[in-house]
Design a protein around this motif. Structure first.
Motif, PDB file in Angstrom:
ATOM      1  N   PRO A  73      -1.413 104.970 -33.784  1.00  0.00           N
ATOM      2  CA  PRO A  73      -2.068 105.009 -32.469  1.00  0.00           C
ATOM      3  C   PRO A  73      -1.899 106.300 -31.694  1.00  0.00           C
ATOM      4  CG  PRO A  73      -1.023 102.878 -32.812  1.00  0.00           C
ATOM      5  CD  PRO A  73      -0.593 103.750 -33.952  1.00  0.00           C
ATOM      6  N   THR A  74      -0.881 107.082 -32.019  1.00  0.00           N
ATOM      7  CA  THR A  74      -0.659 108.344 -31.306  1.00  0.00           C
ATOM      8  C   THR A  74      -1.286 109.548 -32.005  1.00  0.00           C
ATOM      9  OG1 THR A  74       1.481 108.559 -32.429  1.00  0.00           O
ATOM     10  CG2 THR A  74       1.478 107.525 -30.237  1.00  0.00           C
ATOM     11  N   SER A  75      -1.875 109.325 -33.169  1.00  0.00           N
ATOM     12  CA  SER A  75      -2.467 110.423 -33.934  1.00  0.00           C
ATOM     13  C   SER A  75      -3.866 110.758 -33.423  1.00  0.00           C
ATOM     14  CB  SER A  75      -2.543 110.052 -35.415  1.00  0.00           C
ATOM     15  OG  SER A  75      -1.274 109.724 -35.937  1.00  0.00           O
ATOM     16  N   GLU A  76      -4.385 111.893 -33.897  1.00  0.00           N
ATOM     17  CA  GLU A  76      -5.754 112.288 -33.558  1.00  0.00           C
ATOM     18  C   GLU A  76      -6.743 111.546 -34.445  1.00  0.00           C
ATOM     19  OE1 GLU A  76      -6.780 114.430 -31.121  1.00  0.00           O
ATOM     20  OE2 GLU A  76      -4.667 114.388 -30.488  1.00  0.00           O
ATOM     21  N   TRP A  77      -7.906 111.249 -33.886  1.00  0.00           N
ATOM     22  CA  TRP A  77      -8.964 110.615 -34.673  1.00  0.00           C
ATOM     23  C   TRP A  77      -9.562 111.624 -35.649  1.00  0.00           C
ATOM     24  CZ3 TRP A  77      -9.339 105.571 -34.584  1.00  0.00           C
ATOM     25  CH2 TRP A  77      -8.992 104.852 -33.433  1.00  0.00           C
ATOM     26  N   ARG A  78      -9.938 111.149 -36.828  1.00  0.00           N
ATOM     27  CA  ARG A  78     -10.666 111.995 -37.771  1.00  0.00           C
ATOM     28  C   ARG A  78     -11.864 111.214 -38.313  1.00  0.00           C
ATOM     29  NH1 ARG A  78      -9.890 111.012 -43.192  1.00  0.00           N
ATOM     30  NH2 ARG A  78      -8.341 109.416 -43.713  1.00  0.00           N
ATOM     31  N   ALA A  79     -12.976 111.886 -38.437  1.00  0.00           N
ATOM     32  CA  ALA A  79     -14.174 111.268 -39.001  1.00  0.00           C
ATOM     33  C   ALA A  79     -13.993 111.105 -40.503  1.00  0.00           C
ATOM     34  CB  ALA A  79     -15.387 112.126 -38.711  1.00  0.00           C
ATOM     35  N   ILE A  80     -14.388 109.970 -41.033  1.00  0.00           N
ATOM     36  CA  ILE A  80     -14.253 109.756 -42.471  1.00  0.00           C
ATOM     37  C   ILE A  80     -15.597 109.727 -43.179  1.00  0.00           C
ATOM     38  CG2 ILE A  80     -12.095 108.500 -42.119  1.00  0.00           C
ATOM     39  CD1 ILE A  80     -13.659 105.963 -42.926  1.00  0.00           C
ATOM     40  N   ASP A  81     -16.686 109.889 -42.432  1.00  0.00           N
ATOM     41  CA  ASP A  81     -17.997 109.976 -43.049  1.00  0.00           C
ATOM     42  C   ASP A  81     -18.946 110.697 -42.099  1.00  0.00           C
ATOM     43  OD1 ASP A  81     -18.404 108.085 -41.082  1.00  0.00           O
ATOM     44  OD2 ASP A  81     -19.007 106.467 -42.424  1.00  0.00           O
ATOM     45  N   GLN A  82     -20.152 110.941 -42.559  1.00  0.00           N
ATOM     46  CA  GLN A  82     -21.182 111.546 -41.737  1.00  0.00           C
ATOM     47  C   GLN A  82     -21.928 110.442 -40.973  1.00  0.00           C
ATOM     48  OE1 GLN A  82     -21.694 114.931 -41.392  1.00  0.00           O
ATOM     49  NE2 GLN A  82     -19.769 114.989 -42.559  1.00  0.00           N
ATOM     50  N   PRO A  83     -22.530 110.777 -39.835  1.00  0.00           N
ATOM     51  CA  PRO A  83     -23.312 109.766 -39.121  1.00  0.00           C
ATOM     52  C   PRO A  83     -24.424 109.195 -40.002  1.00  0.00           C
ATOM     53  CG  PRO A  83     -22.955 111.695 -37.740  1.00  0.00           C
ATOM     54  CD  PRO A  83     -22.496 112.066 -39.125  1.00  0.00           C
ATOM     55  N   LEU A  84     -24.643 107.897 -39.896  1.00  0.00           N
ATOM     56  CA  LEU A  84     -25.711 107.256 -40.660  1.00  0.00           C
ATOM     57  C   LEU A  84     -26.628 106.501 -39.698  1.00  0.00           C
ATOM     58  CD1 LEU A  84     -25.146 103.888 -41.128  1.00  0.00           C
ATOM     59  CD2 LEU A  84     -23.206 104.854 -42.341  1.00  0.00           C
ATOM     60  N   PRO A  85     -27.885 106.312 -40.082  1.00  0.00           N
ATOM     61  CA  PRO A  85     -28.835 105.661 -39.177  1.00  0.00           C
ATOM     62  C   PRO A  85     -28.591 104.160 -39.054  1.00  0.00           C
ATOM     63  CG  PRO A  85     -29.890 106.177 -41.268  1.00  0.00           C
ATOM     64  CD  PRO A  85     -28.532 106.814 -41.308  1.00  0.00           C
ATOM     65  N   ILE A  86     -28.815 103.654 -37.852  1.00  0.00           N
ATOM     66  CA  ILE A  86     -28.697 102.222 -37.568  1.00  0.00           C
ATOM     67  C   ILE A  86     -29.868 101.804 -36.682  1.00  0.00           C
ATOM     68  CG2 ILE A  86     -26.187 102.121 -37.812  1.00  0.00           C
ATOM     69  CD1 ILE A  86     -27.736 102.081 -34.334  1.00  0.00           C
ATOM     70  N   VAL A  87     -30.055 100.505 -36.583  1.00  0.00           N
ATOM     71  CA  VAL A  87     -31.007  99.960 -35.617  1.00  0.00           C
ATOM     72  C   VAL A  87     -30.270  98.949 -34.748  1.00  0.00           C
ATOM     73  CG1 VAL A  87     -33.014 100.345 -37.077  1.00  0.00           C
ATOM     74  CG2 VAL A  87     -31.811  98.147 -37.206  1.00  0.00           C
ATOM     75  N   VAL A  88     -30.768  98.803 -33.516  1.00  0.00           N
ATOM     76  CA  VAL A  88     -30.160  97.850 -32.581  1.00  0.00           C
ATOM     77  C   VAL A  88     -31.236  96.883 -32.097  1.00  0.00           C
ATOM     78  CG1 VAL A  88     -28.259  99.357 -31.902  1.00  0.00           C
ATOM     79  CG2 VAL A  88     -30.451  99.528 -30.693  1.00  0.00           C
ATOM     80  N   GLY A  89     -31.020  96.281 -30.930  1.00  0.00           N
ATOM     81  CA  GLY A  89     -31.932  95.276 -30.419  1.00  0.00           C
ATOM     82  C   GLY A  89     -33.346  95.791 -30.181  1.00  0.00           C
ATOM     83  N   ARG A  90     -34.291  94.878 -30.197  1.00  0.00           N
ATOM     84  CA  ARG A  90     -35.703  95.247 -30.080  1.00  0.00           C
ATOM     85  C   ARG A  90     -36.045  95.896 -28.742  1.00  0.00           C
ATOM     86  NH1 ARG A  90     -35.517  89.690 -29.416  1.00  0.00           N
ATOM     87  NH2 ARG A  90     -36.292  88.946 -27.379  1.00  0.00           N
ATOM     88  N   THR A  91     -35.172  95.711 -27.725  1.00  0.00           N
ATOM     89  CA  THR A  91     -35.386  96.362 -26.431  1.00  0.00           C
ATOM     90  C   THR A  91     -34.246  97.327 -26.097  1.00  0.00           C
ATOM     91  OG1 THR A  91     -34.366  94.497 -25.266  1.00  0.00           O
ATOM     92  CG2 THR A  91     -36.762  94.444 -25.533  1.00  0.00           C
ATOM     93  N   GLY A  92     -33.447  97.685 -27.094  1.00  0.00           N
ATOM     94  CA  GLY A  92     -32.392  98.672 -26.876  1.00  0.00           C
ATOM     95  C   GLY A  92     -31.013  98.065 -26.711  1.00  0.00           C
ATOM     96  N   ILE A  93     -30.211  98.652 -25.817  1.00  0.00           N
ATOM     97  CA  ILE A  93     -28.855  98.165 -25.568  1.00  0.00           C
ATOM     98  C   ILE A  93     -28.662  97.967 -24.068  1.00  0.00           C
ATOM     99  CG2 ILE A  93     -27.996  99.337 -27.632  1.00  0.00           C
ATOM    100  CD1 ILE A  93     -26.595 101.369 -25.829  1.00  0.00           C
ATOM    101  N   ALA A  94     -27.607  97.240 -23.704  1.00  0.00           N
ATOM    102  CA  ALA A  94     -27.302  96.967 -22.296  1.00  0.00           C
ATOM    103  C   ALA A  94     -25.814  96.708 -22.165  1.00  0.00           C
ATOM    104  CB  ALA A  94     -28.094  95.749 -21.805  1.00  0.00           C
TER     105      ALA A  94
END
Length: 263
Positions: A73-94
């Motif tokens: 919990p005290t360490s720095e975050w590291r990315a383990i992959d590249q961003p990938l595409p996703i989809v969310v709700g039909r009217t977006g997010i809230a």
């Protein structure tokens, strides 16, 4: 549709076996008092795995997801992959329940609005069609969906926002639910801890990570993406690392990044 519950610490799960030891009841929730606000920092401070989803705007139905991990919990975050595409709700997010006061900008989630919840939510249970003995790669608890498994979205039901086997309850008190085994995109997925017990009636139910219908598709409130990437994510999720879903617009992510200690 697809929607579920938020938790800020622990979950309660109830399993009742049939004669063949099949799942008959599964309830996701948290044994805590209803809160008007969630404190994101304690959630982030304890976590060692983050699934970060951002969308270009509140009304966008597409976005990107990236995984982050840290040794402690005290360490720095590291990315383990590249961003990938996703989809969310039909009217977006809230903004989801518990995050209404984070910002004066943006809509607030309600049942049936077709929006995925924005905020920070635990990930602690995998579900799917396959029997448990074929899912050893998943480290999170696993629930097999049966022909009688429902996700209750009826706000008048005592089982609102639970995944439950309707054959196991003394009385079915709901008139609206997803019959999960009938949804092909639920062949495998993860329950998002949104609007947990006791759920705020009408603020959304049954939120999952699940298989998408393609990059131009959308959901009724969940977050969906490529099946192979989803299965990879499920193998990666580790309950000991307290994995979280962080879901925000790109603008709000930038504004909250330092305050919430995000990667």
């Amino acid at each position: 549709m697809i929607e579920a519950r938020l938790s800020n610490s622990r979950y309660r799960m109830k399993h009742r076996n049939s004669l063949k030891a099949a799942l008959t009841v599964f309830i996701v929730g948290v044994g805590c008092q209803r809160q008007t606000r969630i404190s994101p920092r304690p959630l982030i401070d304890r976590s060692e795995q983050l699934v970060v989803v951002t969308t270009p705007s509140w009304s966008s139905t597409t976005g990107s997801m990236q995984r982050f991990e840290r040794a402690r919990p005290t360490s720095e975050w590291r990315a383990i992959d590249q961003p990938l595409p996703i989809v969310v709700g039909r009217t977006g997010i809230a903004w989801g329940v518990g995050f209404d006061e984070v910002s004066s900008e943006g809509p607030h989630k309600h049942e049936g609005d077709g929006k995925s919840p924005a905020g920070i939510f635990p990930l602690d249970t995998v579900f799917g069609f396959a029997p448990p003995d074929s899912t050893q790669a998943a480290r999170l608890p696993y629930v097999q969906l049966m022909s009688t498994t429902d996700c209750v979205d009826d706000t008048t039901s005592s089982h609102y926002n639970t995944v439950i086997d309707r054959s196991s309850v003394p009385r079915v008190d709901w008139t609206s639910a997803e019959h999960m085994r009938q949804v092909g995109q639920y062949e495998v997925g993860v329950i998002v801890g949104y609007n947990a017990m006791p759920p705020a009636k009408g603020r959304g139910s049954c939120i999952f990570l699940h298989i998408w219908a393609g990059p131009q598709s959308h959901t009724a409130g969940c977050t969906a993406f490529d099946e192979a990437k989803l299965r990879e994510l499920i193998k990666w999720l580790d309950p000991k690392k307290r994995p979280l879903l962080v879901q925000l617009t790109a603008y709000d992510y930038r504004n909250l990044r330092t305050r919430w200690k995000l990667p």
